[in-house]
Design a protein around this motif. Structure first.
Motif, PDB file in Angstrom:
ATOM      1  N   THR A   1       0.847  -1.181   0.000  1.00 21.28           N
ATOM      2  CA  THR A   1       0.000   0.000   0.000  1.00 21.28           C
ATOM      3  C   THR A   1       0.889   1.239   0.000  1.00 21.28           C
ATOM      4  O   THR A   1       2.114   1.139   0.159  1.00 21.28           O
ATOM      5  CB  THR A   1      -0.960   0.021   1.200  1.00 21.28           C
ATOM      6  N   SER A   2       0.247   2.391  -0.191  1.00 20.41           N
ATOM      7  CA  SER A   2       0.991   3.632  -0.331  1.00 20.41           C
ATOM      8  C   SER A   2       0.235   4.764   0.341  1.00 20.41           C
ATOM      9  O   SER A   2      -0.995   4.722   0.454  1.00 20.41           O
ATOM     10  CB  SER A   2       1.195   3.960  -1.816  1.00 20.41           C
ATOM     11  N   GLN A   3       0.961   5.757   0.772  1.00 18.66           N
ATOM     12  CA  GLN A   3       0.383   6.979   1.325  1.00 18.66           C
ATOM     13  C   GLN A   3      -0.021   7.871   0.163  1.00 18.66           C
ATOM     14  O   GLN A   3       0.806   8.247  -0.666  1.00 18.66           O
ATOM     15  CB  GLN A   3       1.416   7.685   2.195  1.00 18.66           C
ATOM     16  N   ALA A   4      -1.317   8.192   0.074  1.00 22.05           N
ATOM     17  CA  ALA A   4      -1.788   8.954  -1.077  1.00 22.05           C
ATOM     18  C   ALA A   4      -1.183  10.352  -1.126  1.00 22.05           C
ATOM     19  O   ALA A   4      -0.785  10.826  -2.186  1.00 22.05           O
ATOM     20  CB  ALA A   4      -3.310   9.043  -1.056  1.00 22.05           C
ATOM     21  N   ARG A   5      -1.117  11.010   0.032  1.00 23.82           N
ATOM     22  CA  ARG A   5      -0.524  12.352   0.083  1.00 23.82           C
ATOM     23  C   ARG A   5      -0.125  12.671   1.521  1.00 23.82           C
ATOM     24  O   ARG A   5      -0.675  12.090   2.472  1.00 23.82           O
ATOM     25  CB  ARG A   5      -1.506  13.390  -0.463  1.00 23.82           C
ATOM     26  N   PRO A   6       0.804  13.596   1.719  1.00 25.70           N
ATOM     27  CA  PRO A   6       1.289  13.869   3.080  1.00 25.70           C
ATOM     28  C   PRO A   6       0.239  14.477   4.001  1.00 25.70           C
ATOM     29  O   PRO A   6       0.270  14.247   5.204  1.00 25.70           O
ATOM     30  CB  PRO A   6       2.439  14.862   2.849  1.00 25.70           C
ATOM     31  N   ASP A   7      -0.683  15.266   3.451  1.00 31.07           N
ATOM     32  CA  ASP A   7      -1.630  16.008   4.282  1.00 31.07           C
ATOM     33  C   ASP A   7      -3.030  15.410   4.208  1.00 31.07           C
ATOM     34  O   ASP A   7      -4.028  16.118   4.189  1.00 31.07           O
ATOM     35  CB  ASP A   7      -1.667  17.477   3.870  1.00 31.07           C
ATOM     36  N   GLU A   8      -3.113  14.082   4.165  1.00 31.35           N
ATOM     37  CA  GLU A   8      -4.395  13.406   4.010  1.00 31.35           C
ATOM     38  C   GLU A   8      -5.291  13.626   5.227  1.00 31.35           C
ATOM     39  O   GLU A   8      -4.815  13.864   6.345  1.00 31.35           O
ATOM     40  CB  GLU A   8      -4.153  11.895   3.806  1.00 31.35           C
ATOM     41  N   ASP A   9      -6.610  13.568   5.005  1.00 33.80           N
ATOM     42  CA  ASP A   9      -7.590  13.694   6.063  1.00 33.80           C
ATOM     43  C   ASP A   9      -7.360  12.624   7.133  1.00 33.80           C
ATOM     44  O   ASP A   9      -7.042  11.467   6.824  1.00 33.80           O
ATOM     45  CB  ASP A   9      -8.994  13.540   5.459  1.00 33.80           C
TER      46      ASP A   9
END
Length: 275
Positions: free
Chosen positions: A169-177
């Motif tokens: 899996t991956s982190q979609a973006r640094p400032d995710e909800d």
């Protein structure tokens, strides 16, 4: 090749989407060479503004080469300007490009990054190119025409047991909800129980090409934009994999999650992610 793949606009010199794919490969490789020249030392930054400036400098160096070349190949196609945008597109053709997929890795002198370009026609991906400049490898997929690595066909794994599978899996973006962040964390915990090995890293595309190549068995991600999911989704589908959302429903550009897996473990992965 499907009828849609054979038909192209009379506004271009290409007789097929396969011809267009070949020219897109040339354009993406040329842009990748520029990015490769910029790779080496860790780029230091002290503030978020400095980080964003360094990311933008990489993006712009690639786009200065890639955007005019793609525009020349397909003048009528419009351009998706923000890599993190999601949702369905208006009718017609669109270039969806991630100039530096894994840009933060590039800045930190880590090797997992790529240049991607995907042509979408009426919300259906037509072709994609994923180029990894450090290795020189180029992954391509054509709707109805299969997935390839440097011209050799790709096939997803034949694994049928999630307990023997490598998943990622991956982190979609640094400032995710925060709600999505907690959902990601919970899903990783469940996968650590059910799968053999869980890989967690950015960017999504590197995991997805590994699914398409049969090196790993499943990839999932919550949230995220078009550019970081679409190229790999087409590659996996054309390599014989199953692409859905995390609940097993058909995946579209408007989906809020993605799951790309070998057919033999798709259902089990859905069950794990649904707990």
């Amino acid at each position: 090749m499907s009828e849609t793949s054979r038909n192209t606009s009379l506004a271009t010199p290409f007789t097929s989407d396969a011809d267009l794919l070949a020219q897109t490969v040339i354009a993406v490789r040329a842009a990748g060479a520029v990015l490769g020249e910029r790779f080496g030392e860790v780029v230091r930054y002290r503030t978020r503004a400095e980080l964003m400036g360094a990311l933008a400098a990489n993006d712009n160096a690639v786009l200065d080469i890639l955007r005019p070349r793609l525009a020349a190949l397909r003048p009528q196609a419009r351009w998706v300007g923000e890599e993190f945008d999601g949702g369905a597109l208006p009718p017609g053709e669109w270039w969806i490009v991630d100039p530096v997929e894994g840009n933060v890795n590039h800045l930190h002198a880590l090797p997992e990054w790529a240049v991607t370009a995907t042509l979408v026609r009426d919300n259906r991906p037509v072709l994609t190119v994923v180029h990894l400049p450090l290795t020189g490898h180029t992954y391509t997929a054509l709707a109805g025409g299969g997935a390839h690595l440097d011209g050799q066909p790709l096939h997803v794994s034949g694994t049928a047991d999630l307990g023997l599978s490598i998943v990622a899996t991956s982190q979609a973006r640094p400032d995710e909800d925060e709600t999505i962040v907690r959902r990601v964390g919970a899903s990783i915990t469940e996968m650590l129980i059910d799968a053999l090995v869980v890989r967690i890293a950015v960017p999504a595309t590197v995991h997805l090409v590994n699914v398409a190549a049969g090196r790993i068995d499943a990839f999932w991600q919550f949230a995220g934009g078009r550019a970081d999911v679409l190229p790999g989704a087409l590659l996996v589908a054309e390599a014989g994999g199953r692409v859905s959302d995390a609940q097993g429903r058909p995946w579209t550009l408007a989906s809020e999650s993605v799951l790309a897996a070998a057919p033999g473990v798709h259902a089990a992965t859905v069950a794990t992610l649904s707990r």
